[in-house]
Scaffold this motif. Structure first.
Motif, PDB file in Angstrom:
ATOM      1  N   PHE A 151      21.200  14.055  26.576  1.00 17.30           N
ATOM      2  CA  PHE A 151      21.749  14.124  25.046  1.00 17.30           C
ATOM      3  C   PHE A 151      22.926  15.007  25.147  1.00 17.30           C
ATOM      4  CE2 PHE A 151      21.699  16.828  21.184  1.00 17.30           C
ATOM      5  CZ  PHE A 151      21.644  15.642  20.318  1.00 17.30           C
ATOM      6  N   VAL A 152      23.003  16.097  25.977  1.00 21.33           N
ATOM      7  CA  VAL A 152      24.241  16.977  25.795  1.00 21.33           C
ATOM      8  C   VAL A 152      25.375  16.252  26.284  1.00 21.33           C
ATOM      9  CG1 VAL A 152      25.283  18.770  26.949  1.00 21.33           C
ATOM     10  CG2 VAL A 152      22.718  19.004  26.084  1.00 21.33           C
ATOM     11  N   ILE A 153      25.249  15.396  27.441  1.00 19.99           N
ATOM     12  CA  ILE A 153      26.170  14.600  28.179  1.00 19.99           C
ATOM     13  C   ILE A 153      26.618  13.490  27.067  1.00 19.99           C
ATOM     14  CG2 ILE A 153      26.881  12.936  29.853  1.00 19.99           C
ATOM     15  CD1 ILE A 153      24.948  14.429  31.886  1.00 19.99           C
ATOM     16  N   GLY A 154      25.677  12.646  26.359  1.00 21.82           N
ATOM     17  CA  GLY A 154      26.042  11.736  25.250  1.00 21.82           C
ATOM     18  C   GLY A 154      26.937  12.432  24.025  1.00 21.82           C
ATOM     19  N   VAL A 155      26.669  13.503  23.738  1.00 19.62           N
ATOM     20  CA  VAL A 155      27.618  14.156  22.528  1.00 19.62           C
ATOM     21  C   VAL A 155      28.745  14.631  23.063  1.00 19.62           C
ATOM     22  CG1 VAL A 155      27.328  16.343  20.995  1.00 19.62           C
ATOM     23  CG2 VAL A 155      25.409  15.085  21.302  1.00 19.62           C
ATOM     24  N   GLY A 156      28.725  15.061  24.504  1.00 20.62           N
ATOM     25  CA  GLY A 156      29.984  15.563  25.070  1.00 20.62           C
ATOM     26  C   GLY A 156      30.999  14.115  25.040  1.00 20.62           C
ATOM     27  N   GLN A 157      30.395  13.231  25.541  1.00 24.76           N
ATOM     28  CA  GLN A 157      31.419  11.928  25.695  1.00 24.76           C
ATOM     29  C   GLN A 157      31.992  11.391  24.320  1.00 24.76           C
ATOM     30  OE1 GLN A 157      28.801   9.312  27.854  1.00 24.76           O
ATOM     31  NE2 GLN A 157      29.475   9.911  30.079  1.00 24.76           N
ATOM     32  N   VAL A 158      30.931  11.495  23.240  1.00 22.36           N
ATOM     33  CA  VAL A 158      31.529  11.312  22.067  1.00 22.36           C
ATOM     34  C   VAL A 158      32.525  11.896  21.450  1.00 22.36           C
ATOM     35  CG1 VAL A 158      30.897  10.893  19.716  1.00 22.36           C
ATOM     36  CG2 VAL A 158      29.563  10.018  21.409  1.00 22.36           C
ATOM     37  N   MET A 159      32.475  13.237  21.793  1.00 18.51           N
ATOM     38  CA  MET A 159      33.470  14.429  21.139  1.00 18.51           C
ATOM     39  C   MET A 159      34.621  14.084  21.878  1.00 18.51           C
ATOM     40  SD  MET A 159      30.999  17.766  20.537  1.00 18.51           S
ATOM     41  CE  MET A 159      32.467  18.570  19.990  1.00 18.51           C
ATOM     42  N   LEU A 160      34.587  13.883  23.457  1.00 19.22           N
ATOM     43  CA  LEU A 160      35.705  13.536  24.226  1.00 19.22           C
ATOM     44  C   LEU A 160      36.631  12.494  23.741  1.00 19.22           C
ATOM     45  CD1 LEU A 160      37.479  14.484  26.619  1.00 19.22           C
ATOM     46  CD2 LEU A 160      35.944  13.168  28.056  1.00 19.22           C
ATOM     47  N   LEU A 161      35.723  11.325  23.649  1.00 22.59           N
ATOM     48  CA  LEU A 161      36.434  10.099  23.068  1.00 22.59           C
ATOM     49  C   LEU A 161      36.982  10.335  21.876  1.00 22.59           C
ATOM     50  CD1 LEU A 161      33.985   7.524  24.244  1.00 22.59           C
ATOM     51  CD2 LEU A 161      36.143   7.917  25.267  1.00 22.59           C
ATOM     52  N   LYS A 162      36.450  11.057  20.685  1.00 22.44           N
ATOM     53  CA  LYS A 162      37.102  11.330  19.637  1.00 22.44           C
ATOM     54  C   LYS A 162      38.429  12.233  19.601  1.00 22.44           C
ATOM     55  CE  LYS A 162      35.546  12.932  14.962  1.00 22.44           C
ATOM     56  NZ  LYS A 162      34.410  13.498  14.122  1.00 22.44           N
ATOM     57  N   SER A 163      38.330  13.182  20.528  1.00 25.89           N
ATOM     58  CA  SER A 163      39.514  13.987  20.751  1.00 25.89           C
ATOM     59  C   SER A 163      40.664  13.069  21.367  1.00 25.89           C
ATOM     60  CB  SER A 163      39.079  14.993  21.480  1.00 25.89           C
ATOM     61  OG  SER A 163      38.925  14.488  23.023  1.00 25.89           O
ATOM     62  N   PHE A 164      40.604  12.072  22.113  1.00 26.56           N
ATOM     63  CA  PHE A 164      41.561  11.259  22.429  1.00 26.56           C
ATOM     64  C   PHE A 164      42.184  10.384  21.246  1.00 26.56           C
ATOM     65  CE2 PHE A 164      39.332  10.692  26.951  1.00 26.56           C
ATOM     66  CZ  PHE A 164      39.949  11.688  27.330  1.00 26.56           C
TER      67      PHE A 164
END
Length: 212
Positions: A187-200
């Motif tokens: 769950f933490v990795i999934g949220v982190g990936q979404v936030m990372l993509l959103k920041s791009f």
């Protein structure tokens, strides 16, 4: 007809005579950093036997010792999982059987204890005497020995089943904790990936606006 009924009744009373024994069998809990003792009044020249086994807890080991009425050490073992103790008393008085888990700092133990004392009485008084029930006596002796083996086997299987069940439950708890940890990590990795993509995408929009 009367003789046919007499033989089974004789067999029943002879077998009932066998089951009159002086024995104590139970399972108890021993908390960490604790010691538990049991006391038994025994006469002189009496045979007593002790069987114990650690069923659950820690490394499945316990300290144990036996003392006579004068506090002389008759038996002492450290960190044993199971053992069989057999002595003949030298004096009358109170004998003490102790189990110690004082070396353990966080794990409590479940311990099976079987305490027996006294000599087993003959199944049939005057067994060597020739009587009309010789064949019946022979049958009783055979059943006697078979029942002893069955009783010991049932005790062993019961202890083994309890030991394996507790170990399986402990393993299941560890698997459940591992599964919960993996779920949280995913769950933490999934949220982190979404936030990372959103920041791009946010950085790209900012750079386009600056160019125009």
């Amino acid at each position: 007809m009367h003789m046919t009924m007499l033989l089974p009744l004789s067999l029943f009373y002879l077998l009932m005579h066998f089951f009159v024994v002086f024995a104590t069998e139970f399972t108890f809990e021993l908390p960490d950093k604790e010691r538990l003792c049991f006391y038994e009044e025994l006469e002189k020249d009496v045979k007593f036997e002790i069987d114990y086994q650690v069923i659950s807890g820690g490394n499945y080991d316990v300290d144990s010792y036996v003392t006579d009425p004068l506090n002389n050490m008759l038996y002492s073992e450290s960190k044993k999982q199971y053992d069989h103790v057999s002595f003949t008393t030298d004096m009358s008085g109170t004998y003490m059987v102790c189990f110690s888990n004082e070396f353990s700092t966080f794990s409590h133990k479940s311990i099976y204890l079987n305490f027996r004392h006294g000599d087993e009485e003959p199944l049939i008084p005057g067994l060597s005497r020739a009587t009309a029930l010789t064949q019946l006596e022979s049958t009783c002796v055979s059943i006697h020995e078979i029942l002893k083996v069955v009783s010991e086997s049932q005790t062993w299987y019961r202890l083994r089943e309890a030991h394996d069940r507790l170990r399986a439950e402990h393993l299941q708890d560890r698997v459940n904790l591992w599964s919960i940890g993996e779920t949280i990590l995913l769950f933490v990795i999934g949220v982190g990936q979404v936030m990372l993509l959103k920041s791009f995408f946010n950085d790209k929009k900012g750079s386009v606006a600056a160019t125009t």
